[in-house]
Design a protein around this motif. Structure first.
Motif, mmCIF file in Angstrom:
data_model
loop_
_atom_site.group_PDB
_atom_site.id
_atom_site.type_symbol
_atom_site.label_atom_id
_atom_site.label_comp_id
_atom_site.label_asym_id
_atom_site.label_seq_id
_atom_site.Cartn_x
_atom_site.Cartn_y
_atom_site.Cartn_z
ATOM 1 N N ALA A 181 0.803 -1.232 0.000
ATOM 2 C CA ALA A 181 0.000 0.000 0.000
ATOM 3 C C ALA A 181 0.831 1.275 0.000
ATOM 4 C CB ALA A 181 -0.920 -0.009 1.212
ATOM 5 N N LYS A 182 1.834 1.361 0.854
ATOM 6 C CA LYS A 182 2.615 2.601 1.057
ATOM 7 C C LYS A 182 1.659 3.795 1.054
ATOM 8 C CE LYS A 182 6.828 2.569 0.511
ATOM 9 N NZ LYS A 182 8.077 2.551 1.275
ATOM 10 N N SER A 183 0.801 3.811 2.080
ATOM 11 C CA SER A 183 -0.295 4.786 2.160
ATOM 12 C C SER A 183 0.216 6.216 2.267
ATOM 13 C CB SER A 183 -1.149 4.511 3.398
ATOM 14 O OG SER A 183 -1.586 3.186 3.395
ATOM 15 N N VAL A 198 19.545 -5.885 -4.801
ATOM 16 C CA VAL A 198 19.338 -5.201 -3.509
ATOM 17 C C VAL A 198 18.349 -4.054 -3.715
ATOM 18 C CG1 VAL A 198 20.495 -3.820 -1.741
ATOM 19 C CG2 VAL A 198 21.631 -5.857 -2.690
ATOM 20 N N HIS A 199 17.362 -3.969 -2.827
ATOM 21 C CA HIS A 199 16.345 -2.917 -2.962
ATOM 22 C C HIS A 199 15.715 -2.586 -1.615
ATOM 23 C CE1 HIS A 199 14.081 -6.687 -3.231
ATOM 24 N NE2 HIS A 199 13.029 -6.017 -2.795
ATOM 25 N N GLY A 200 15.019 -1.454 -1.581
ATOM 26 C CA GLY A 200 14.327 -1.012 -0.373
ATOM 27 C C GLY A 200 13.539 0.232 -0.728
ATOM 28 N N PRO A 233 -0.775 8.364 -2.342
ATOM 29 C CA PRO A 233 -0.553 6.944 -2.049
ATOM 30 C C PRO A 233 0.284 6.301 -3.148
ATOM 31 C CG PRO A 233 -2.819 7.309 -2.778
ATOM 32 C CD PRO A 233 -2.168 8.665 -2.688
ATOM 33 N N ARG A 234 0.953 5.196 -2.819
ATOM 34 C CA ARG A 234 1.806 4.521 -3.806
ATOM 35 C C ARG A 234 1.565 3.013 -3.714
ATOM 36 N NH1 ARG A 234 6.987 1.565 -2.781
ATOM 37 N NH2 ARG A 234 5.205 0.222 -2.424
ATOM 38 N N LYS A 235 0.521 2.557 -4.397
ATOM 39 C CA LYS A 235 0.223 1.123 -4.337
ATOM 40 C C LYS A 235 0.954 0.396 -5.470
ATOM 41 C CE LYS A 235 -4.253 2.155 -4.192
ATOM 42 N NZ LYS A 235 -4.047 3.529 -3.709
#
Ligand SMILES: O=C(O)CCC(=O)C(=O)O
Length: 265
Positions: free
Chosen positions: A97-99, A203-205, A214-216
């Motif tokens: 979601a990264k609301s 590698v990621h984050g 928002p970033r879904k």
């Protein structure tokens, strides 16, 4: 849908590939609406941030028709079959979601680290493939990738059970700094409907989202059928144990569902 030689070369060299606006606005509007409705449900597959905002919804293909169709969509499945040279099955399915205002970080990690240690996956022959459900911008917590880090193999990691609500095998600062010195950091951005593929060892984050946007993003983890997991320890809705190859649906399946829903409304 087949990747071109240039696209395959970019994937193998850099460890990632972005296909801008691969899904149409009509398809993505349907998926976005359904994702929001899923986050409102109280069910074990929907995990929340410490604030209570949704963090991720697992296994939506099992209880939502639009996400069932997306999970077998030829635009997602065929490029991965092409890279692995064999059929794939669905290892994991999540809608992150990264609301707006409250979306939390995903610490630096390699996905294969978790698939190997928690699920007993023999080789990094699984891949995350994601569809942006909202526009991903430099400011709303985009996924950050360390190009070429997939060549570093399976790195030493520690099990972080505290930083967020989602346990993850994370990398230390020295390792990330070394790899970033070599490859830098990229944050692929794009309109809703864009598709990002990245190697299981890349590698990621991502940072938190303090913006009103928002970033879904939907993530399918597709595993080569011969690389099925040997020692599952996680719940079935997190690491699936149905190793049957995915049979793709028709390319217009999502559009037909969107139109059927409109007619029924
Ligand atoms: O959605 C994100 O920002 C990161 C997700 C991720 O890294 C993962 O699911 O492994």
């Amino acid at each position: 849908m087949k990747l071109t030689k240039e696209q395959l070369d970019q994937f193998h060299t850099e460890g990632w590939l972005l296909l801008p606006e691969l899904f149409t606005a009509e398809e993505v509007d349907l998926l976005r609406r359904e994702a929001i409705a899923i986050y409102e449900q109280q069910r074990p597959e929907v995990w929340r941030e410490k604030s209570g905002a949704p963090r991720t919804a697992f296994a939506a293909h099992k209880y939502n028709e639009a996400f069932r169709l997306l999970g077998a969509h030829p635009r997602m499945i065929e490029p991965v079959e092409q890279v692995f040279g064999e059929k794939v099955y669905l290892h994991q399915y999540k809608i992150n979601a990264k609301s707006a205002f409250t979306g939390e970080v995903w610490q630096w990690h390699q996905d294969y680290g978790t698939w190997k240690r928690d699920d007993g996956m023999p080789e990094p022959r699984a891949m995350n493939i994601s569809i942006f459900l909202d526009e991903v911008m430099p400011i709303n917590g985009p996924l950050m990738l360390v190009p070429r880090s997939h060549n570093a193999g399976d790195l030493k990691a520690s099990h972080d059970l505290e930083t967020t609500s989602y346990p993850l095998w994370t990398l230390d600062e020295e390792t990330v700094s070394r790899l970033v010195k070599e490859g830098g950091i990229v944050a692929p951005t794009g309109k809703a409907g864009s598709m990002l593929m990245f190697h299981g060892n890349l590698v990621h984050g991502s940072a938190g989202n303090i913006t009103p946007y928002p970033r879904k993003i939907v993530y399918l983890t597709l595993n080569a059928v011969s690389n099925y997991i040997r020692k599952p320890t996680r719940a079935e809705f997190i690491a699936h144990q149905d190793f049957a190859p995915i049979e793709p649906v028709d390319d217009d399946a999502l559009i037909r569902l969107a139109r059927a829903q409109r007619q029924a409304a």
